[in-house]
Design a protein around this motif. Structure first.
Motif, PDB file in Angstrom:
ATOM      1  N   SER A  60       0.826  -1.208   0.000  1.00 25.69           N
ATOM      2  CA  SER A  60       0.000   0.000   0.000  1.00 25.69           C
ATOM      3  C   SER A  60       0.863   1.262   0.000  1.00 25.69           C
ATOM      4  O   SER A  60       0.586   2.217  -0.732  1.00 25.69           O
ATOM      5  N   ASP A  64       1.179   4.052  -3.004  1.00 33.88           N
ATOM      6  CA  ASP A  64       1.014   5.498  -2.802  1.00 33.88           C
ATOM      7  C   ASP A  64       2.220   6.271  -3.343  1.00 33.88           C
ATOM      8  O   ASP A  64       2.063   7.326  -3.961  1.00 33.88           O
ATOM      9  N   LYS A  67       1.962   6.338  -7.138  1.00 33.83           N
ATOM     10  CA  LYS A  67       1.017   7.363  -7.590  1.00 33.83           C
ATOM     11  C   LYS A  67       1.644   8.758  -7.506  1.00 33.83           C
ATOM     12  O   LYS A  67       1.482   9.577  -8.407  1.00 33.83           O
ATOM     13  N   ASP A  92      -5.784   3.491  -9.033  1.00 42.08           N
ATOM     14  CA  ASP A  92      -6.860   3.772  -8.083  1.00 42.08           C
ATOM     15  C   ASP A  92      -7.673   2.514  -7.795  1.00 42.08           C
ATOM     16  O   ASP A  92      -8.024   2.231  -6.649  1.00 42.08           O
ATOM     17  N   GLY A  95      -5.626   0.310  -5.624  1.00 45.78           N
ATOM     18  CA  GLY A  95      -5.612   0.862  -4.272  1.00 45.78           C
ATOM     19  C   GLY A  95      -6.865   0.503  -3.494  1.00 45.78           C
ATOM     20  O   GLY A  95      -6.803   0.173  -2.306  1.00 45.78           O
TER      21      GLY A  95
END
Length: 106
Positions: A60, A64, A67, A92, A95
């Protein structure tokens, strides 16, 4: 896992068109983060419930960061709008899936 691999394949199509001035710095960083995220998810898939949390949290965080660096690539115009949007939509979705998986473990 498959969505993550599909996202990487899409990125891999875009990488040769990345400007040379950023390909071996920012492009390489994005590539590494993709691979590290895939690796963390792969490991989580093959571990017991108690051990999954560590690798999913790591995935995770890497997602991030991925991104964030993609946004920088878009801001400096190393990625055009269309490519950025295509990658962002995939990330997205990934995620949300990772978030759901993490939530179910907690």
């Amino acid at each position: 896992m498959q969505k993550l691999v599909d996202g990487y394949k899409l990125w891999h199509e875009f990488l040769p068109h990345f400007p040379k001035s950023s390909r071996y710095t920012l492009g390489s960083k994005i590539d590494s983060l993709f691979i590290e995220t895939i690796e963390s998810v792969f490991k989580a898939l093959h571990l017991g419930k108690g051990e999954k949390l560590v690798y999913l949290t790591r995935a995770s965080i890497k997602l991030d960061l991925l991104k964030f660096f993609l946004q920088i690539a878009w801001e400096i115009k190393a990625l055009d709008n269309k490519k950025y949007i295509r990658l962002s939509e995939k990330l997205d979705e990934i995620g949300k899936m990772l978030g759901g998986w993490l939530k179910s473990l907690k």
